[in-house]
Design a protein around this motif. Sequence first.
Motif, PDB file in Angstrom:
ATOM      1  N   LEU A 201     -69.282   9.838 105.197  1.00 44.67           N
ATOM      2  CA  LEU A 201     -70.084   8.992 104.252  1.00 44.67           C
ATOM      3  C   LEU A 201     -71.192   9.961 103.488  1.00 44.67           C
ATOM      4  CD1 LEU A 201     -71.314   6.591 102.841  1.00 44.67           C
ATOM      5  CD2 LEU A 201     -72.567   6.185 105.039  1.00 44.67           C
ATOM      6  N   GLN A 234     -78.681   0.792 107.399  1.00 46.30           N
ATOM      7  CA  GLN A 234     -78.495   0.057 106.157  1.00 46.30           C
ATOM      8  C   GLN A 234     -77.231  -0.506 106.211  1.00 46.30           C
ATOM      9  OE1 GLN A 234     -77.669   2.853 102.538  1.00 46.30           O
ATOM     10  NE2 GLN A 234     -78.983   4.132 104.227  1.00 46.30           N
ATOM     11  N   HIS A 236     -73.645  -0.833 104.745  1.00 43.92           N
ATOM     12  CA  HIS A 236     -72.750  -0.097 103.651  1.00 43.92           C
ATOM     13  C   HIS A 236     -71.425  -0.604 104.206  1.00 43.92           C
ATOM     14  CE1 HIS A 236     -70.261   3.172 102.442  1.00 43.92           C
ATOM     15  NE2 HIS A 236     -71.233   3.452 101.459  1.00 43.92           N
ATOM     16  N   HIS A 238     -67.241   0.069 103.268  1.00 40.33           N
ATOM     17  CA  HIS A 238     -66.162   1.103 102.956  1.00 40.33           C
ATOM     18  C   HIS A 238     -64.907   0.780 103.337  1.00 40.33           C
ATOM     19  CE1 HIS A 238     -64.866   5.329 101.707  1.00 40.33           C
ATOM     20  NE2 HIS A 238     -64.300   5.019 102.899  1.00 40.33           N
ATOM     21  N   ALA A 257     -80.247   4.901 100.877  1.00 38.83           N
ATOM     22  CA  ALA A 257     -78.817   5.414 100.536  1.00 38.83           C
ATOM     23  C   ALA A 257     -78.864   6.711 100.198  1.00 38.83           C
ATOM     24  CB  ALA A 257     -78.333   4.345  99.357  1.00 38.83           C
TER      25      ALA A 257
END
Length: 320
Positions: A201, A234, A236, A238, A257
């Motif tokens: 990431l 947070q 996220h 994917h 981010a």
Amino acid sequence: MSKQPGRRQFLQLAAVGGLVYASGLPGWQAMAATTRTAGAKPDDFYFVQLSDTHWGFKGAPNPDSQGTLPKAIAAVNALSPAPDFVIFTGDLSHISDDPAERRKRLAEFRDIAAKIKVPVVHYMPGEHDASLDNGEAYIELFGRTHYSFDHKGVHFIAIDNVSDPSARVGEAQLAWLAADVRSVPEHTPIVVFTHRPLFDLYPQWDWATRDGQQVIDLLMPHPNVTVFYGHIHQEHHHMTGHIAHHSARSLMFPLPAPPAPGSQAKRNPIPWDAAAPYRGLGWRSIAEHGKQDTATWALAEQPIQANSEANATTKTPETT
């Protein structure tokens, strides 16, 4: 009564700032995340993920550092029906160079978490808990750092990508994982819990696992795999091929981010906002829907609120 939160419950969560997110896996229909039918299977279920409690942290990013975890536990205890289990996905405590302080923080966290009324609670370490002593203190207090279990037709795997300070799963655990997934029938849904993301990431911020691709390669032959992780404080979402990866919010402080490479040197916490004191903090409930290669997951993000009871969801209406 179904154990999957119903349409009205999800809409009520959305009204107080929650978000429903459907895993992008085969067989998903948009309304499946928020409604049930009379023919729902009796073994559908949901569980709760909490992450990055960082017990022992003190600082400006969270003046209520000793209050957010108890607030979340009170909200979980008020859920009706109760989840089948709860899992903490790492960084139970805030890092300390002092081994005695590390054990003290982990023990305090354990005692607070013991107030959860759900009978089954699973734990796994984060790098704050385990990277300075290869998991020694964590193992003393909580046991294994990686393991698997089965629940209502789903195979769950907890992977330790933190005890090695180089952010690796390691050859021994990879061999264990290979043997574990070989034992799982091809179309059995698999849910993986990790602390760090398995994909790259943002490696500059330690938001990666150095041998995470080897883990993904071992999971790829299975058509229904979903990964839930923490670490980045947070939400996220994917995809690596057909595998969905979903990060969880922190219960201590949110992080920004990932910026453009080189534009920001540090991952400093987002400043506390007195007007919205728990913005960016929270936990989630995760509801299973369907079986075999059509199994999907409905994620309900649930924010921390000043009134701990305000975070509790209402009773799920019975389906008709």
